[in-house]
Design a protein around this motif. Structure first.
Motif, PDB file in Angstrom:
ATOM      1  N   ALA A  33       3.383  -7.712  -0.063  1.00 51.17           N
ATOM      2  CA  ALA A  33       2.326  -8.320   0.730  1.00 51.17           C
ATOM      3  C   ALA A  33       1.666  -7.279   1.637  1.00 51.17           C
ATOM      4  N   LEU A  34       2.452  -6.396   2.206  1.00 50.30           N
ATOM      5  CA  LEU A  34       1.907  -5.341   3.059  1.00 50.30           C
ATOM      6  C   LEU A  34       1.049  -4.370   2.253  1.00 50.30           C
ATOM      7  N   VAL A  35       1.483  -4.032   1.052  1.00 54.81           N
ATOM      8  CA  VAL A  35       0.706  -3.135   0.192  1.00 54.81           C
ATOM      9  C   VAL A  35      -0.623  -3.776  -0.192  1.00 54.81           C
ATOM     10  N   ILE A  36      -0.612  -5.063  -0.507  1.00 56.40           N
ATOM     11  CA  ILE A  36      -1.858  -5.769  -0.837  1.00 56.40           C
ATOM     12  C   ILE A  36      -2.795  -5.761   0.356  1.00 56.40           C
ATOM     13  N   PHE A  37      -2.253  -5.997   1.552  1.00 59.77           N
ATOM     14  CA  PHE A  37      -3.083  -5.994   2.758  1.00 59.77           C
ATOM     15  C   PHE A  37      -3.681  -4.613   3.026  1.00 59.77           C
ATOM     16  N   MET A  38      -2.871  -3.584   2.922  1.00 56.52           N
ATOM     17  CA  MET A  38      -3.357  -2.224   3.175  1.00 56.52           C
ATOM     18  C   MET A  38      -4.388  -1.790   2.132  1.00 56.52           C
TER      19      MET A  38
END
Length: 61
Positions: A33-38
């Motif tokens: 989820a963090l990778v998608i956001f970044m």
């Protein structure tokens, strides 16, 4: 593209926050989820012009 990225980023962050509130959160889901956001932030900020670009054009004249 902007219409797809913003809702996708919001969903990813909500999902990561929900996963974090569990008693035993899954680290891999939170990292994804963090990778998608970044990635979404990178794509959105790539279209923003920098301030230095304007001054560089003025110096060339």
């Amino acid at each position: 593209m902007k219409k797809i990225l913003i809702p996708l980023m919001i969903i990813a962050i909500i999902f990561a926050l929900y996963e974090q509130s569990k008693s035993s959160p899954n680290i891999y889901i939170m990292v994804c989820a963090l990778v998608i956001f970044m990635y979404g932030m990178m794509r959105l900020s790539a279209k923003t012009p920098s301030k230095n670009q304007e001054t560089k054009e003025e110096e060339d004249v």
